[in-house]
Design a protein around this motif. Structure first.
Motif, short mmCIF file in Angstrom:
data_model
loop_
_atom_site.label_atom_id
_atom_site.label_comp_id
_atom_site.label_asym_id
_atom_site.label_seq_id
_atom_site.Cartn_x
_atom_site.Cartn_y
_atom_site.Cartn_z
N THR A 1 0.87 -1.01 0.12
CA THR A 1 -0.03 0.03 0.09
C THR A 1 0.72 1.17 -0.26
N ASP A 2 2.10 1.27 0.39
CA ASP A 2 2.74 2.49 0.20
C ASP A 2 3.39 2.53 -0.91
N ARG A 3 2.80 2.00 -1.94
CA ARG A 3 3.31 2.10 -3.58
C ARG A 3 2.10 2.88 -4.15
N LEU A 4 1.06 2.94 -3.48
CA LEU A 4 -0.21 3.46 -4.16
C LEU A 4 -0.46 4.84 -4.25
N SER A 5 -1.21 5.24 -5.01
CA SER A 5 -1.41 6.86 -5.25
C SER A 5 -2.65 6.80 -3.93
N GLY A 6 -2.88 8.33 -3.99
CA GLY A 6 -4.01 8.72 -2.96
C GLY A 6 -5.43 8.10 -3.23
N GLY A 7 -5.68 8.22 -4.55
CA GLY A 7 -7.11 7.39 -4.76
C GLY A 7 -7.11 6.16 -4.52
N GLU A 8 -6.13 5.27 -5.05
CA GLU A 8 -6.04 3.93 -4.90
C GLU A 8 -6.13 3.58 -3.18
N MET A 9 -5.13 4.35 -2.56
CA MET A 9 -5.24 3.95 -1.06
C MET A 9 -6.54 4.30 -0.60
N GLN A 10 -7.33 5.30 -1.20
CA GLN A 10 -8.68 5.24 -0.47
C GLN A 10 -9.62 4.34 -0.76
N ARG A 11 -9.39 3.94 -1.89
CA ARG A 11 -10.19 2.59 -2.51
C ARG A 11 -10.08 1.39 -1.58
N VAL A 12 -8.70 1.22 -1.35
CA VAL A 12 -8.28 -0.06 -0.35
C VAL A 12 -9.02 0.29 1.06
N SER A 13 -9.06 1.46 1.45
CA SER A 13 -9.47 1.88 2.78
C SER A 13 -11.01 1.47 2.68
N ILE A 14 -11.73 1.84 1.60
CA ILE A 14 -13.26 1.61 1.51
C ILE A 14 -13.47 0.50 1.29
N GLY A 15 -12.39 -0.45 0.82
CA GLY A 15 -12.60 -2.08 0.49
C GLY A 15 -12.55 -2.75 1.92
N ARG A 16 -11.76 -2.16 2.78
CA ARG A 16 -11.60 -2.80 4.08
C ARG A 16 -13.00 -2.80 4.81
N ALA A 17 -13.83 -1.80 4.42
CA ALA A 17 -15.06 -1.67 5.05
C ALA A 17 -16.12 -2.57 4.49
N ILE A 18 -15.96 -2.41 3.03
CA ILE A 18 -17.00 -3.27 2.31
C ILE A 18 -16.71 -4.96 2.65
N VAL A 19 -15.50 -5.36 2.76
CA VAL A 19 -15.44 -6.96 2.99
C VAL A 19 -16.12 -7.32 4.22
N ARG A 20 -16.47 -6.51 5.23
CA ARG A 20 -17.07 -6.84 6.28
C ARG A 20 -18.57 -6.95 6.11
#
Length: 106
Positions: free
Chosen positions: A66-85
């Motif tokens: 994740t330290d190799r991602l853009s801001g938008g990509e990091m935001q999508r991963v953050s949202i994904g962490r919520a979605i998977v639940r």
């Protein structure tokens, strides 16, 4: 009160990313599903991660740290962490602000 049940019903997504920088995108998405209290089968975890990645258009990033991602990509991963639940309610503090209009709509 059954705090475990309440925790599964609400997912919080902040504008600041809550990611583990040493983990890959896949590991970050799996993280909320791994506690023993959830006891999800590996196949279910894999399915939820794949579905969230497809929805957020980050499938090609799953093996990237994740330290190799853009801001938008990091935001999508953050949202994904919520979605998977699969929560009943999402509490969001402007997490979509870093996304383009087309992706925000999706």
């Amino acid at each position: 009160a059954d705090w475990g049940a309440a925790e599964r019903d609400i997912a919080l997504v902040l504008q600041q990313y809550s990611l583990y920088p040493r983990y890959t995108v896949r590991q970050n998405l799996e993280f909320p599903l791994k506690p023993k209290i959830r006891r999800l089968p590996d196949a279910e975890i894999k399915d939820r991660v794949a579905r969230a990645a497809r929805t957020l258009r980050i499938e090609h990033l799953l093996d990237r740290k994740t330290d190799r991602l853009s801001g938008g990509e990091m935001q999508r991963v953050s949202i994904g962490r919520a979605i998977v639940r699969k929560p009943r309610v999402f509490l969001m503090d402007e997490p979509l602000s870093a996304l383009d209009a087309k992706l925000r709509e999706a």
